[in-house]
Design a protein around this motif. Structure first.
Motif, PDB file in Angstrom:
ATOM      1  N   PRO A 205     -16.519 -28.721 -47.327  1.00 17.42           N
ATOM      2  CA  PRO A 205     -17.326 -29.380 -46.097  1.00 17.42           C
ATOM      3  C   PRO A 205     -18.385 -28.561 -46.281  1.00 17.42           C
ATOM      4  CG  PRO A 205     -15.170 -29.608 -45.330  1.00 17.42           C
ATOM      5  CD  PRO A 205     -14.435 -28.833 -46.593  1.00 17.42           C
ATOM      6  N   THR A 206     -19.432 -28.897 -46.786  1.00 16.72           N
ATOM      7  CA  THR A 206     -21.194 -27.845 -46.271  1.00 16.72           C
ATOM      8  C   THR A 206     -21.046 -26.883 -45.497  1.00 16.72           C
ATOM      9  OG1 THR A 206     -22.035 -29.632 -47.865  1.00 16.72           O
ATOM     10  CG2 THR A 206     -23.349 -27.745 -47.540  1.00 16.72           C
ATOM     11  N   GLN A 207     -20.228 -27.546 -44.637  1.00 16.20           N
ATOM     12  CA  GLN A 207     -20.388 -26.409 -43.155  1.00 16.20           C
ATOM     13  C   GLN A 207     -19.776 -25.061 -43.005  1.00 16.20           C
ATOM     14  OE1 GLN A 207     -19.250 -29.618 -42.694  1.00 16.20           O
ATOM     15  NE2 GLN A 207     -17.877 -29.638 -41.239  1.00 16.20           N
ATOM     16  N   THR A 227      -6.609 -13.228 -56.565  1.00 18.17           N
ATOM     17  CA  THR A 227      -5.553 -14.169 -57.135  1.00 18.17           C
ATOM     18  C   THR A 227      -5.913 -14.154 -59.103  1.00 18.17           C
ATOM     19  OG1 THR A 227      -7.845 -15.495 -56.700  1.00 18.17           O
ATOM     20  CG2 THR A 227      -6.328 -16.037 -55.201  1.00 18.17           C
ATOM     21  N   GLN A 228      -7.485 -13.446 -58.665  1.00 24.62           N
ATOM     22  CA  GLN A 228      -7.341 -13.082 -60.859  1.00 24.62           C
ATOM     23  C   GLN A 228      -7.516 -14.489 -61.063  1.00 24.62           C
ATOM     24  OE1 GLN A 228      -4.332 -10.590 -62.810  1.00 24.62           O
ATOM     25  NE2 GLN A 228      -5.347  -9.470 -62.086  1.00 24.62           N
ATOM     26  N   SER A 229      -8.845 -14.730 -60.396  1.00 24.96           N
ATOM     27  CA  SER A 229      -9.236 -16.593 -60.680  1.00 24.96           C
ATOM     28  C   SER A 229     -10.911 -15.456 -61.041  1.00 24.96           C
ATOM     29  CB  SER A 229      -9.179 -16.675 -59.346  1.00 24.96           C
ATOM     30  OG  SER A 229      -8.116 -16.929 -59.261  1.00 24.96           O
ATOM     31  N   LYS A 230     -11.128 -17.198 -61.351  1.00 29.84           N
ATOM     32  CA  LYS A 230     -13.047 -17.257 -61.491  1.00 29.84           C
ATOM     33  C   LYS A 230     -13.272 -18.618 -60.837  1.00 29.84           C
ATOM     34  CE  LYS A 230     -17.275 -17.573 -64.847  1.00 29.84           C
ATOM     35  NZ  LYS A 230     -17.790 -18.420 -63.924  1.00 29.84           N
ATOM     36  N   ILE A 231     -14.471 -17.969 -59.480  1.00 31.14           N
ATOM     37  CA  ILE A 231     -14.078 -19.033 -58.907  1.00 31.14           C
ATOM     38  C   ILE A 231     -16.243 -19.334 -58.964  1.00 31.14           C
ATOM     39  CG2 ILE A 231     -14.022 -19.591 -56.241  1.00 31.14           C
ATOM     40  CD1 ILE A 231     -12.611 -18.074 -56.530  1.00 31.14           C
ATOM     41  N   ASP A 232     -16.361 -20.639 -58.810  1.00 26.15           N
ATOM     42  CA  ASP A 232     -17.759 -21.207 -58.884  1.00 26.15           C
ATOM     43  C   ASP A 232     -17.916 -21.778 -58.046  1.00 26.15           C
ATOM     44  OD1 ASP A 232     -18.800 -20.006 -60.827  1.00 26.15           O
ATOM     45  OD2 ASP A 232     -17.714 -21.715 -62.458  1.00 26.15           O
ATOM     46  N   VAL A 233     -18.894 -21.651 -57.138  1.00 29.08           N
ATOM     47  CA  VAL A 233     -18.855 -22.478 -55.954  1.00 29.08           C
ATOM     48  C   VAL A 233     -20.393 -23.400 -55.676  1.00 29.08           C
ATOM     49  CG1 VAL A 233     -19.887 -22.888 -53.629  1.00 29.08           C
ATOM     50  CG2 VAL A 233     -18.064 -21.163 -54.618  1.00 29.08           C
ATOM     51  N   HIS A 234     -20.483 -24.366 -56.410  1.00 30.82           N
ATOM     52  CA  HIS A 234     -21.443 -25.337 -56.578  1.00 30.82           C
ATOM     53  C   HIS A 234     -22.393 -26.040 -55.359  1.00 30.82           C
ATOM     54  CE1 HIS A 234     -19.302 -25.495 -60.714  1.00 30.82           C
ATOM     55  NE2 HIS A 234     -18.175 -25.619 -59.747  1.00 30.82           N
ATOM     56  N   ARG A 235     -23.581 -24.317 -54.738  1.00 27.36           N
ATOM     57  CA  ARG A 235     -23.975 -25.135 -53.453  1.00 27.36           C
ATOM     58  C   ARG A 235     -24.583 -25.687 -53.923  1.00 27.36           C
ATOM     59  NH1 ARG A 235     -24.793 -19.560 -52.012  1.00 27.36           N
ATOM     60  NH2 ARG A 235     -24.818 -18.931 -54.538  1.00 27.36           N
ATOM     61  N   ALA A 242     -22.538 -33.937 -48.015  1.00 25.95           N
ATOM     62  CA  ALA A 242     -21.934 -33.632 -47.171  1.00 25.95           C
ATOM     63  C   ALA A 242     -20.674 -32.454 -47.804  1.00 25.95           C
ATOM     64  CB  ALA A 242     -21.861 -34.676 -46.065  1.00 25.95           C
ATOM     65  N   GLU A 243     -20.754 -32.936 -48.425  1.00 27.41           N
ATOM     66  CA  GLU A 243     -19.230 -31.827 -49.303  1.00 27.41           C
ATOM     67  C   GLU A 243     -19.686 -30.916 -50.481  1.00 27.41           C
ATOM     68  OE1 GLU A 243     -15.591 -33.887 -48.035  1.00 27.41           O
ATOM     69  OE2 GLU A 243     -16.614 -35.177 -49.781  1.00 27.41           O
ATOM     70  N   LYS A 244     -18.924 -30.147 -51.721  1.00 22.36           N
ATOM     71  CA  LYS A 244     -19.777 -29.475 -52.258  1.00 22.36           C
ATOM     72  C   LYS A 244     -19.051 -28.848 -53.162  1.00 22.36           C
ATOM     73  CE  LYS A 244     -23.896 -28.480 -51.411  1.00 22.36           C
ATOM     74  NZ  LYS A 244     -25.143 -29.594 -51.584  1.00 22.36           N
ATOM     75  N   PRO A 245     -18.270 -29.063 -54.161  1.00 18.31           N
ATOM     76  CA  PRO A 245     -17.507 -28.818 -54.742  1.00 18.31           C
ATOM     77  C   PRO A 245     -16.782 -27.284 -55.149  1.00 18.31           C
ATOM     78  CG  PRO A 245     -19.271 -29.261 -56.542  1.00 18.31           C
ATOM     79  CD  PRO A 245     -19.747 -29.558 -54.461  1.00 18.31           C
TER      80      PRO A 245
END
Length: 557
Positions: A205-207, A227-235, A242-245
């Motif tokens: 959810p975007t909120q 977590t030794q991850s690469k995380i992309d928040v596609h804002r 209403a939702e973002k990947p």
């Protein structure tokens, strides 16, 4: 991004030779050429001139008998998943994702473009896929345009880990300006293992996005580090949605750990703000993998639900578009249960992905019959058969013109035999040749009829119960798909399915039908037509006898 790499040079080429070549083509350059054995570097005044140099020289201009290669010079440690593709026909830029998947079996990238120019920026799921795209697509002839593909420097990219050479991640000869020396939040991370090619994609959810990122990015950095991850928040995707990947790149264990931390944050935020009583876990997965996740008669998915004490639903096939091939897998249950379910769901998705990659290395031969205007046969064959021979070599396919059925027939059949990539190339050139030779008007779209043969017993699966599958195929691909009724199977017990549409619509329909036929042959592989246990998903297919007893008229999208 004004520094250029010039490759494929003879050892005897000098800076003076390169200078003369640039001057002859009126391409300005800054400073001196930095010469190395077989290659060189030079700066251009600005990015516009750099682009002009690439388009003018690369693969076109010879120096001492060798066609030089010119591209943006991007240090290896800045070569990530981001590419820029130029010279795309403007009216096709939004079809780039399906084009790459169909043509080169490279998993579809996410495409970003904010204009109607013939340039798009794409982001792949992994560096390896980006490398494959550079290798396979650069110089590829696409509707008389030679594609130009180059890396987009990413100054915040992580290091290349064990893949760096003695030049410490820089191209030989690349100076100290090759990129920032300082670390980024992701620097020092271990190299991504091979099984992390497919990321975990969440829909949130975007909120709650602000809470996941945290003040000045502190929370997301903490998740990344732990977590030794690469995380992309596609804002920026789907403004106002209403939702973002969110894409998580790591080992399966790293993805699961990051997923749990994100779930914890969303549940806490929902509790603090009293915005929701329940926050389900939503996983995005490519439609090609969903059938195998569901399993025959929904058995796989039911087992995951039972083993994890969750309720799982999958978004309907009707929600798919050419540009959004992902289905939403919604998991409801406790945080612990949702995490268990994520582990099982992604295990199935990764297995399907690995099976598809393995299958691509041994593509099956396909035969497609394409019907072209009879008067166009000469143009396809060419003088003394030269054009059809060149086309066959270019595509890696067998291409034959069938004899005319009657002296006055208006259409002739072209028989194309080869694997999927060869089919795409050959058929694309045939469509292009008909347009180029004016067999269709300047504003008229080239639409051709193609036939695929299939086992008579598989016809019902293509039609579907009450015609549902064939209708969904038409809605998804924008092609007309017809299984003629009352067909008499040939000596091999085969019948035909007819596809009518423009090139991309026809190609997508052909691939989807092949998916169905593959599932009929190998039920464990699943596909776009996997039965769904939930009412909103894909239903069980009809029987072969039902499929042959009626004709389903095409519906235009």
């Amino acid at each position: 991004m004004h520094k250029l790499y010039i490759g494929n040079l003879s050892d005897s080429v000098t800076a003076e030779d390169l200078g003369k070549t640039f001057d002859e083509h009126k391409i300005p350059y800054s400073g001196q050429f930095l010469m190395k054995t077989g290659y060189a570097f030079v700066d251009c005044p600005d990015d516009q001139w750099a682009m002009k140099a690439i388009e003018t020289f690369s693969g076109k201009v010879e120096i001492q008998g060798k066609r030089i290669e010119v591209e943006h010079s991007v240090p290896k440690k800045q070569r990530t998943r981001k590419l820029q593709i130029r010279n795309i026909p403007p009216h096709l830029q939004w079809e780039v994702s399906s084009f790459f998947t169909l043509t080169h079996h490279i998993p579809a990238p996410s495409v970003n473009t904010d204009s109607e120019t013939a340039v798009v920026n794409v982001t792949y799921a992994s560096r390896e896929h980006a490398r494959q795209a550079i290798q396979k697509l650069n110089g590829y002839q696409f509707e008389n345009n030679a594609l130009r593909v180059s890396y987009i420097p990413d100054e915040n990219s992580e290091m290349d880990g064990g893949q760096r050479g003695p030049d410490n991640g820089r191209r030989p000869g690349y100076g100290s300006r090759g990129g920032p020396r300082g670390g980024s939040p992701n620097s020092g991370m271990p190299p991504k293992p091979p099984h992390a090619d497919i990321p975990l994609r969440l829909l949130v959810p975007t909120q709650y996005v602000g809470a996941i990122i945290g003040k000045e990015g502190a929370t997301i950095r903490n998740i990344t580090k732990q977590t030794q991850s690469k995380i992309d928040v596609h804002r920026k995707e789907n403004a106002g949605a209403a939702e973002k990947p969110i894409s998580i790149h790591s080992t399966p264990e790293g993805c699961s750990s990051a997923c749990r931390m994100i779930l914890d944050i969303m549940h806490q935020e929902a509790k603090d703000t009293k915005t929701a009583d329940e926050v389900p876990l939503k996983i995005l997965a490519h439609n090609n993998f969903v059938g195998r996740l569901i399993g025959k008669e929904g058995r796989n998915l039911k087992k995951v639900e039972q083993d994890t004490d969750t309720k799982i639903t999958i978004s309907p096939l009707q929600d798919l578009t050419l540009y959004n091939p992902e289905r939403t897998i919604t998991v409801k249950g406790s945080i612990e249960a949702c995490c268990l379910a994520e582990n099982e769901v992604m295990k199935k998705v990764r297995e399907a992905y690995e099976n598809d990659i393995a299958a691509m290395n041994a593509p099956e031969q396909e035969t497609v019959h394409i019907y072209i205007p009879a008067q166009a046969v000469g143009a396809i064959i060419g003088k003394k058969g030269q054009h059809i021979k060149q086309l066959s070599r270019f595509a890696g396919a067998s291409i034959k013109i069938a004899p005319a059925e009657t002296p006055d027939c208006k259409m002739r059949m072209v028989i194309v035999t080869g694997p999927p990539e060869a089919q795409f190339k050959a058929q694309g050139r045939i469509y292009g040749k008909l347009k180029e030779e004016n067999f269709f008007g300047p504003k008229e779209e080239v639409k051709l009829e193609t036939h695929i043969k299939m086992a008579a017993t598989a016809a019902g699966r293509v039609i579907g119960k009450g015609g549902k599958t064939v209708n969904e195929l038409q809605n998804l691909t924008a092609a007309e798909v017809v299984v003629p009724r009352e067909q008499t199977p040939d000596e091999n017990d085969q019948v035909i399915v007819k596809i009518n549409g423009h090139f991309y619509a026809s190609q997508l329909a052909q691939r989807k039908i092949r998916d169905i036929l593959t599932q009929v042959k190998h039920p464990q592989k699943g596909g776009m037509c996997g039965p769904s246990p939930n009412p909103g998903g894909f239903t069980e297919m009809g029987s072969p006898t039902q499929g042959l007893s009626q004709e389903h008229q095409p519906r235009r999208k």
